[in-house]
Scaffold this motif. Structure first.
Motif, PDB file in Angstrom:
ATOM      1  N   SER A  59      -6.099   3.135  -1.750  1.00 52.82           N
ATOM      2  CA  SER A  59      -6.492   2.329  -1.579  1.00 52.82           C
ATOM      3  C   SER A  59      -7.775   2.052  -1.730  1.00 52.82           C
ATOM      4  O   SER A  59      -8.782   2.308  -1.445  1.00 52.82           O
ATOM      5  CB  SER A  59      -6.207   2.007   0.323  1.00 52.82           C
ATOM      6  N   LEU A  60      -8.128   1.441  -2.361  1.00 53.50           N
ATOM      7  CA  LEU A  60      -9.330   1.576  -4.015  1.00 53.50           C
ATOM      8  C   LEU A  60      -9.772   0.149  -4.298  1.00 53.50           C
ATOM      9  O   LEU A  60     -10.651   0.230  -4.094  1.00 53.50           O
ATOM     10  CB  LEU A  60      -8.665   2.321  -4.472  1.00 53.50           C
ATOM     11  N   GLY A  66      -8.083 -11.465  -2.668  1.00 57.63           N
ATOM     12  CA  GLY A  66      -7.981 -10.094  -1.609  1.00 57.63           C
ATOM     13  C   GLY A  66      -6.837  -9.964  -1.612  1.00 57.63           C
ATOM     14  O   GLY A  66      -6.282  -8.956  -0.487  1.00 57.63           O
ATOM     15  N   THR A  67      -6.022 -10.010  -1.925  1.00 61.55           N
ATOM     16  CA  THR A  67      -4.442  -8.999  -1.836  1.00 61.55           C
ATOM     17  C   THR A  67      -5.022  -7.222  -2.250  1.00 61.55           C
ATOM     18  O   THR A  67      -5.685  -7.200  -3.271  1.00 61.55           O
ATOM     19  CB  THR A  67      -3.676  -9.259  -3.077  1.00 61.55           C
ATOM     20  N   LEU A  68      -4.504  -6.924  -1.374  1.00 58.47           N
ATOM     21  CA  LEU A  68      -5.168  -5.692  -1.128  1.00 58.47           C
ATOM     22  C   LEU A  68      -4.183  -5.049  -2.548  1.00 58.47           C
ATOM     23  O   LEU A  68      -2.685  -5.155  -2.411  1.00 58.47           O
ATOM     24  CB  LEU A  68      -4.925  -4.536   0.199  1.00 58.47           C
ATOM     25  N   LEU A  69      -5.009  -3.717  -2.452  1.00 63.36           N
ATOM     26  CA  LEU A  69      -3.682  -3.338  -3.740  1.00 63.36           C
ATOM     27  C   LEU A  69      -4.221  -1.653  -3.670  1.00 63.36           C
ATOM     28  O   LEU A  69      -4.654  -0.887  -2.691  1.00 63.36           O
ATOM     29  CB  LEU A  69      -4.307  -2.833  -5.219  1.00 63.36           C
ATOM     30  N   LEU A  70      -2.425  -0.491  -3.986  1.00 69.14           N
ATOM     31  CA  LEU A  70      -2.718   0.693  -4.145  1.00 69.14           C
ATOM     32  C   LEU A  70      -2.694   1.098  -5.414  1.00 69.14           C
ATOM     33  O   LEU A  70      -2.630   0.146  -5.496  1.00 69.14           O
ATOM     34  CB  LEU A  70      -1.826   1.172  -2.593  1.00 69.14           C
ATOM     35  N   ASP A 111      -1.981  -0.199 -10.124  1.00 73.31           N
ATOM     36  CA  ASP A 111      -1.644  -1.211  -9.262  1.00 73.31           C
ATOM     37  C   ASP A 111      -0.790  -1.354  -8.781  1.00 73.31           C
ATOM     38  O   ASP A 111       0.053  -2.459  -8.846  1.00 73.31           O
ATOM     39  CB  ASP A 111      -3.497  -2.316  -9.375  1.00 73.31           C
ATOM     40  N   PHE A 112      -0.797  -1.250  -7.437  1.00 70.90           N
ATOM     41  CA  PHE A 112       0.366  -1.928  -6.338  1.00 70.90           C
ATOM     42  C   PHE A 112       0.037  -2.677  -5.658  1.00 70.90           C
ATOM     43  O   PHE A 112      -0.791  -2.487  -5.087  1.00 70.90           O
ATOM     44  CB  PHE A 112       1.596  -0.487  -6.037  1.00 70.90           C
TER      45      PHE A 112
END
Length: 119
Positions: A59-60, A66-70, A111-112
């Motif tokens: 998780s970077l 604001g959507t969080l990415l893995l 990026d997921f």
């Protein structure tokens, strides 16, 4: 992190990473649709190469909204070595990856969208 933490029904973005050098290239991103993502991940799993994604998944980042990415960031050489053995990687993606390598990229950022329902 593991793949249970990603959203399988969201597109995935592939981009080049050129390291920390002062010479950075802007390269196009490849957006993989969810149906292609599932085929891609299943192929990696079927060939025992899912480690390509899992080994570096962290998780970077987050998008501007604001959507969080893995993000997984395998070396570009590992990505090419493994994906050339698969029959279903989109040719457009492979062409971009090969161009990124020629341009000096050292990694592929994948990026997921993070599955927030598991947090």
């Amino acid at each position: 992190m593991s793949l249970i933490h990603i959203m399988y029904n969201e597109p995935v973005e592939f981009s080049a990473y050129y390291g920390f050098s002062s010479h950075k290239k802007d390269s196009a991103k490849y957006v993989m649709l969810p149906e292609d993502l599932n085929v891609f991940l299943n192929s990696l799993e079927d060939t025992g190469e899912l480690i390509l994604i899992i080994k570096t998944l962290q998780s970077l980042w987050q998008r501007e909204n604001g959507t969080l990415l893995l993000t997984a960031f395998p070396s570009i050489n590992d990505f090419i070595d493994i994906t050339t053995k698969l029959n279903n990687v989109p040719i457009e993606l492979m062409n971009m990856i090969k161009q990124w390598k020629e341009d000096g990229a050292c990694e592929v950022n994948i990026d997921f969208v993070q599955n927030m329902s598991l947090i």
